[in-house]
Design a protein around this motif. Structure first.
Motif, PDB file in Angstrom:
ATOM      1  N   VAL A  34       0.771  -1.232  -0.075  1.00  0.00           N
ATOM      2  CA  VAL A  34      -0.248   0.043  -0.019  1.00  0.00           C
ATOM      3  C   VAL A  34       0.735   1.153   0.056  1.00  0.00           C
ATOM      4  CG1 VAL A  34      -1.272   1.183   1.595  1.00  0.00           C
ATOM      5  CG2 VAL A  34      -2.071  -1.169   1.034  1.00  0.00           C
ATOM      6  N   SER A  35       0.700   2.303  -0.854  1.00  0.00           N
ATOM      7  CA  SER A  35       1.149   3.601  -0.781  1.00  0.00           C
ATOM      8  C   SER A  35       0.461   4.520  -0.505  1.00  0.00           C
ATOM      9  CB  SER A  35       2.073   3.497  -2.090  1.00  0.00           C
ATOM     10  OG  SER A  35       1.120   3.582  -3.120  1.00  0.00           O
ATOM     11  N   ASP A  36      -0.686   4.433  -0.749  1.00  0.00           N
ATOM     12  CA  ASP A  36      -1.872   5.642  -0.603  1.00  0.00           C
ATOM     13  C   ASP A  36      -1.977   5.880   1.034  1.00  0.00           C
ATOM     14  OD1 ASP A  36      -4.209   7.151  -0.516  1.00  0.00           O
ATOM     15  OD2 ASP A  36      -5.349   5.984  -1.611  1.00  0.00           O
ATOM     16  N   PRO A  37      -1.776   7.023   1.267  1.00  0.00           N
ATOM     17  CA  PRO A  37      -1.746   7.060   2.957  1.00  0.00           C
ATOM     18  C   PRO A  37      -3.499   7.000   3.424  1.00  0.00           C
ATOM     19  CG  PRO A  37      -1.434   9.260   1.687  1.00  0.00           C
ATOM     20  CD  PRO A  37      -1.249   8.290   0.689  1.00  0.00           C
ATOM     21  N   HIS A  38      -4.383   7.343   2.509  1.00  0.00           N
ATOM     22  CA  HIS A  38      -6.055   7.179   2.704  1.00  0.00           C
ATOM     23  C   HIS A  38      -6.282   5.824   2.729  1.00  0.00           C
ATOM     24  CE1 HIS A  38      -5.499  11.188   0.866  1.00  0.00           C
ATOM     25  NE2 HIS A  38      -6.396  11.540   1.723  1.00  0.00           N
ATOM     26  N   HIS A  39      -5.445   4.706   2.335  1.00  0.00           N
ATOM     27  CA  HIS A  39      -6.028   3.268   2.342  1.00  0.00           C
ATOM     28  C   HIS A  39      -6.543   2.967   3.665  1.00  0.00           C
ATOM     29  CE1 HIS A  39      -6.091  -0.635   0.542  1.00  0.00           C
ATOM     30  NE2 HIS A  39      -5.852  -0.964   1.907  1.00  0.00           N
ATOM     31  N   GLU A  40      -7.699   2.318   3.921  1.00  0.00           N
ATOM     32  CA  GLU A  40      -8.507   2.092   4.967  1.00  0.00           C
ATOM     33  C   GLU A  40      -7.940   0.635   5.671  1.00  0.00           C
ATOM     34  OE1 GLU A  40     -10.888   4.043   5.715  1.00  0.00           O
ATOM     35  OE2 GLU A  40     -12.019   3.241   7.336  1.00  0.00           O
ATOM     36  N   VAL A  41      -7.653   0.863   7.121  1.00  0.00           N
ATOM     37  CA  VAL A  41      -7.310  -0.098   7.645  1.00  0.00           C
ATOM     38  C   VAL A  41      -8.440  -0.240   8.843  1.00  0.00           C
ATOM     39  CG1 VAL A  41      -5.877  -1.026   9.967  1.00  0.00           C
ATOM     40  CG2 VAL A  41      -4.906   0.259   7.974  1.00  0.00           C
ATOM     41  N   ARG A  42      -8.751  -1.646   8.769  1.00  0.00           N
ATOM     42  CA  ARG A  42     -10.267  -2.197   9.569  1.00  0.00           C
ATOM     43  C   ARG A  42      -9.825  -2.725  10.703  1.00  0.00           C
ATOM     44  NH1 ARG A  42     -15.377  -2.420   6.381  1.00  0.00           N
ATOM     45  NH2 ARG A  42     -15.212  -0.681   4.875  1.00  0.00           N
ATOM     46  N   GLU A  43     -10.844  -3.379  11.570  1.00  0.00           N
ATOM     47  CA  GLU A  43     -10.298  -3.985  12.755  1.00  0.00           C
ATOM     48  C   GLU A  43      -9.722  -5.240  12.535  1.00  0.00           C
ATOM     49  OE1 GLU A  43     -14.011  -4.158  14.528  1.00  0.00           O
ATOM     50  OE2 GLU A  43     -13.323  -5.430  16.254  1.00  0.00           O
ATOM     51  N   PHE A  44     -10.096  -5.777  11.260  1.00  0.00           N
ATOM     52  CA  PHE A  44      -9.855  -7.158  10.774  1.00  0.00           C
ATOM     53  C   PHE A  44      -8.871  -7.208   9.893  1.00  0.00           C
ATOM     54  CE2 PHE A  44     -14.082  -7.567  12.275  1.00  0.00           C
ATOM     55  CZ  PHE A  44     -13.965  -8.603  13.250  1.00  0.00           C
ATOM     56  N   SER A  45      -8.052  -6.020   9.523  1.00  0.00           N
ATOM     57  CA  SER A  45      -6.948  -6.010   8.564  1.00  0.00           C
ATOM     58  C   SER A  45      -5.660  -6.595   9.148  1.00  0.00           C
ATOM     59  CB  SER A  45      -6.578  -4.589   7.797  1.00  0.00           C
ATOM     60  OG  SER A  45      -7.932  -3.869   7.421  1.00  0.00           O
ATOM     61  N   ARG A  46      -4.775  -7.198   8.490  1.00  0.00           N
ATOM     62  CA  ARG A  46      -3.720  -7.460   8.836  1.00  0.00           C
ATOM     63  C   ARG A  46      -2.627  -6.649   8.277  1.00  0.00           C
ATOM     64  NH1 ARG A  46      -0.967 -12.506  10.158  1.00  0.00           N
ATOM     65  NH2 ARG A  46       1.322 -12.464   9.319  1.00  0.00           N
ATOM     66  N   VAL A  47      -1.830  -5.824   9.169  1.00  0.00           N
ATOM     67  CA  VAL A  47      -1.090  -4.691   8.738  1.00  0.00           C
ATOM     68  C   VAL A  47       0.608  -5.015   9.015  1.00  0.00           C
ATOM     69  CG1 VAL A  47      -0.491  -2.213   8.844  1.00  0.00           C
ATOM     70  CG2 VAL A  47      -2.724  -3.181   9.252  1.00  0.00           C
ATOM     71  N   CYS A  48       1.137  -4.930   7.839  1.00  0.00           N
ATOM     72  CA  CYS A  48       2.508  -5.168   8.212  1.00  0.00           C
ATOM     73  C   CYS A  48       3.709  -3.858   7.549  1.00  0.00           C
ATOM     74  CB  CYS A  48       3.180  -6.569   7.178  1.00  0.00           C
ATOM     75  SG  CYS A  48       2.236  -7.925   7.658  1.00  0.00           S
ATOM     76  N   VAL A  49       4.693  -3.951   8.032  1.00  0.00           N
ATOM     77  CA  VAL A  49       5.718  -3.249   7.560  1.00  0.00           C
ATOM     78  C   VAL A  49       6.827  -4.024   7.596  1.00  0.00           C
ATOM     79  CG1 VAL A  49       7.455  -1.478   8.201  1.00  0.00           C
ATOM     80  CG2 VAL A  49       5.123  -0.787   8.852  1.00  0.00           C
TER      81      VAL A  49
END
Ligand code: URA
Length: 230
Positions: A34-49
């Motif tokens: 993801v590069s768009d800062p507006h991209h939505e993170v939801r309760e169930f999203s898996r977020v990695c750096v």
């Protein structure tokens, strides 16, 4: 929440670092860079750096139960069986009910751990119809349909119910479609005519109809298509 806000809320990144991480495409949400800062993170999203998991994103779960009579629409009750007692699933304490039914009302009950999804189903602003089969003690008069379409005044809340559609199926049997879920709403609407509701069964909530294959007390997981429809 926006992904840039999600990341800069973490103590380890400042806004400048977050901008850089996104530009370098080092952030992924649900496996997608993801590069768009507006991209939505939801309760169930898996977020990695890079390869580090910052939010594990538990899987969302959705079930349809044919609620039988004699259980309460609550997650726990000191006296009575609850609708969750019918589910043989792990971590039931994470689940909640989308739209309650009375103790003796039967029919479609949706159960999930996804709060946004259940709010979409139950909020009056989304105007999703909830459809009930209603059997009454007295014959249902021809005037009921017009009264329900105009709205019934509920003195306790000092409000008039939203327009509802009534279809007469037999002298004491009707199908009623309402877009709200006020306390004992259907019983109180028929109570306006002093007509007692003897049996109440929810057939549908918005796009989701009770599966005919489910006997009272049976349940199944919703399909991906059913989940998307809400
Ligand atoms: N309206 C009622 O009166 N009872 C229910 O269980 C659902 C809607």
């Amino acid at each position: 929440m926006r992904v840039d806000r999600f990341l800069s809320n973490l103590p380890r990144f400042n806004r400048q670092q977050v901008r850089l991480l996104l530009v370098e495409r080092r952030v992924s949400v649900d496996g997608v860079p993801v590069s768009d800062p507006h991209h939505e993170v939801r309760e169930f999203s898996r977020v990695c750096v890079d390869d580090e998991v910052l939010q594990a994103g538990k899987p969302a779960r959705y079930f349809m139960l044919h609620k039988p009579q004699g259980c309460v629409s609550a997650t726990c009750d000191p006296q009575h069986p609850t609708v969750l007692d019918w589910l043989d699933e792990p971590d039931k304490d994470e689940l909640h009910i989308a739209g309650r039914l009375d103790f003796n009302t039967t029919g479609l009950m949706l159960i999930t751990n996804d709060g946004q999804w259940s709010r979409r189903l139950t909020q009056p602003t989304t105007k999703l119809p909830k459809v009930y089969l209603v059997e009454t003690e007295q014959p249902i008069g021809a005037e009921y349909a017009a009264t329900f379409a105009a709205g019934v005044y509920f003195a306790f809340e000092d409000l008039t119910t939203q327009p509802a559609q009534l279809e007469l199926l037999a002298p004491r049997l009707a199908r009623l479609s309402i877009i709200e879920g006020r306390y004992h709403q259907v019983k109180r609407m028929f109570g306006h005519f002093d007509n007692k509701v003897l049996r109440l069964h929810r057939e549908r909530m918005g796009p989701l109809a009770l599966d005919d294959a489910l006997a009272p007390g049976e349940y199944r997981a919703l399909s991906a298509d059913e989940i998307r429809q809400v």
